[in-house]
Write an enzyme that holds these catalytic residues in place. Structure first.
Site, PDB file in Angstrom:
ATOM      1  N   HIS A   1       0.878  -1.337   0.198  1.00 55.33           N
ATOM      2  CA  HIS A   1       0.110   0.044   0.230  1.00 55.33           C
ATOM      3  C   HIS A   1       0.849   1.130   0.008  1.00 55.33           C
ATOM      4  O   HIS A   1       0.209   2.562  -0.121  1.00 55.33           O
ATOM      5  CB  HIS A   1      -1.142  -0.025   1.232  1.00 55.33           C
ATOM      6  N   ARG A   2       2.101   1.067   0.176  1.00 57.06           N
ATOM      7  CA  ARG A   2       3.086   2.363  -0.066  1.00 57.06           C
ATOM      8  C   ARG A   2       3.069   2.953  -1.323  1.00 57.06           C
ATOM      9  O   ARG A   2       3.188   3.987  -1.837  1.00 57.06           O
ATOM     10  CB  ARG A   2       4.478   1.990   0.547  1.00 57.06           C
TER      11      ARG A   2
END
Length: 463
Positions: free
Chosen positions: A434-435
């Site tokens: 999700h970064r």
């Protein structure tokens, strides 16, 4: 008299377990003859000799742990090949004897306990791990710049970037670690042993070390209870592959903010096409499986969504976008999970991919994969449909940023606008970092994959 010195086993491979000694005392050894069969953290390899002569002594046996630089055999009338490298039957490249004598670590002597000085959180990368699953060597990450007052002290400790990264990840000041390598060079084993001694000095329960991050990368945690007081137990050592898998997945889970999204693909039409061409692929030596088709679909999707074919360099505050398209395929073996990598999937047809997957899976089960065959993936696929299950949350195979999970398909009633009709549905699970990847992009990617599986012609049409 001469000795055969165990050469380097590959980048990031610190030791191996002896599975079999392939020579005996009295044998006449030739250059490039296989001497040992070793299981390392990443694969099973045969180690060739770089010296020739009559074997007079064997210094290891099956079950022993050996390290590069260790004397394995003693020979008389020994002669060196005079080369700098040799390649084993499994494809793993080994350094020659003169190389380990200079660079390989000697057995570590007992070092006195020293106080640990954990790195401050601000000095550590926000998320940094060692690799693969699967067993893949991690590229060195740039070391953070220490405070001015500590520069001269830290730089005085001779250690490779990968060793410094390990020390940062487990909260150890590398300048405090006694080095056992040539010239006092600090090895990864030195860092791990130092962390263990510190934990023991804190009472052995690991709580204080865990608070500073120590032990996370070396697998040291709180002490287990004495299970034997409740009944009979059996303790078995981890195999090299299982040990590396445990370390890698722990790192990946701790470093990557995972999100998993789910969808289903209607593969009713695809199954008809697959059955039609299955015999043709079998004649070529492969199996036209859903995995092979999914690999081709994922390769096409990676070109449409380039952020999925990337890696996050947290320490360097950058994103690495890959121009090649390599897909890892998780293989379940008796020795643990292995992930061989298909190269240039976008440039191969389904027959080629089916044959290659079959060959790599057989090599994985026979423990004959080389390190190179398990490195360099863009994204991985884990298909558990042949076993069962309706969905699962696969762990991203760091340093990749996404993995596609496939579960068992089956017929379900689907509303077509007028009535329910039976359709063969395939459950899909997409885990991602999700970064780099937002939820909206992830579901677009997963929908793209599902629609390509639902309509094979659309894949051909769009490339």
């Amino acid at each position: 008299m001469s000795e055969f010195i165990l050469p380097n086993l590959g980048d990031g491979v610190a030791q191996g377990d002896v599975l079999k000694v392939l020579v005996k005392v009295g044998d006449t050894l030739t250059v490039d003859q296989s001497v040992l069969e070793l299981e390392t953290d990443k694969a099973t390899i045969e180690v060739p000799s770089d010296v020739a002569g009559k074997v007079t002594a064997i210094n290891v046996k099956a079950g022993d742990k050996v390290k590069p630089g260790q004397a394995v055999l003693t020979l008389e009338n020994g002669a060196s090949a005079g080369a700098t490298g040799a390649t084993s039957a499994t494809g793993a490249t080994s350094a020659k004897a003169e190389e380990p004598k200079q660079a390989a670590p000697a057995p570590a002597p007992d070092a006195p306990d020293a106080p640990v000085a954990p790195v401050a959180p601000a000095e550590r990368p926000k998320a940094s791990v060692t690799n693969i699953a699967a067993g893949r060597p991690a590229p060195p990450a740039p070391a953070p710049v220490p405070p001015p007052a500590a520069v001269s002290h830290v730089t005085s400790a001779p250690a490779a970037p990968s060793v410094r990264r390990l020390a940062r990840e487990i909260g150890v000041d590398v300048s405090q670690v006694p080095g056992t390598g040539p010239g006092g060079r600090i090895t990864q084993d030195d860092v791990k042993e130092f962390a263990k001694r510190v934990m023991n000095s804190l009472g052995g329960n690991g709580q204080a070390a865990a608070a500073s991050g120590a032990g996370r990368a070396v697998g040291v945690g709180p002490a287990l209870p004495d299970f034997a007081k409740w009944g009979e137990i059996e303790r078995k050592p981890m195999t090299g592959i299982r040990r590396k898998t445990a370390e890698h997945l722990s790192h990946a889970w701790n470093a990557i903010p995972h999100v998993t999204q789910f969808d289903k693909a209607d593969i009713t039409a695809l199954e008809q096409v697959r059955k039609k061409y299955r015999a043709e692929v079998e004649k070529a030596g492969g199996n036209l499986t859903v995995t092979a088709i999914a690999a081709k679909v994922v390769a096409s999707a990676l070109k449409v969504f380039p952020q999925f074919n990337a890696s996050v360099d947290q320490a360097g505050e950058s994103i690495v976008y890959k121009k090649y398209v390599n897909v890892g395929i998780a293989v379940d073996t008796e020795n643990g999970l292995l992930v061989p990598v298909l190269r240039n999937v976008d440039q191969k047809n389904l027959i080629q991919l089916s044959v290659e997957i079959h060959q790599l899976a057989e090599k994985a089960k026979a423990r004959k994969l080389s390190l190179d065959e398990m490195s360099g993936g863009s994204m991985s696929i884990s298909n558990l449909g042949g076993i069962g299950g309706t969905a699962f949350t696969p762990i991203v195979n760091w340093p990749e940023v996404a993995i596609l999970g496939i579960s068992r398909g089956g017929f379900e009633p689907v509303w077509n606008g007028k009535e329910f009709e039976p359709r063969q549905m395939l459950p899909l699970s997409l885990s991602y970092d999700h970064r780099l990847i937002d939820g909206a992009d992830a579901i677009r990617f997963l929908r793209w994959v599902a629609e390509a599986l639902e309509n094979p012609f659309a894949l051909t049409l769009r490339g």
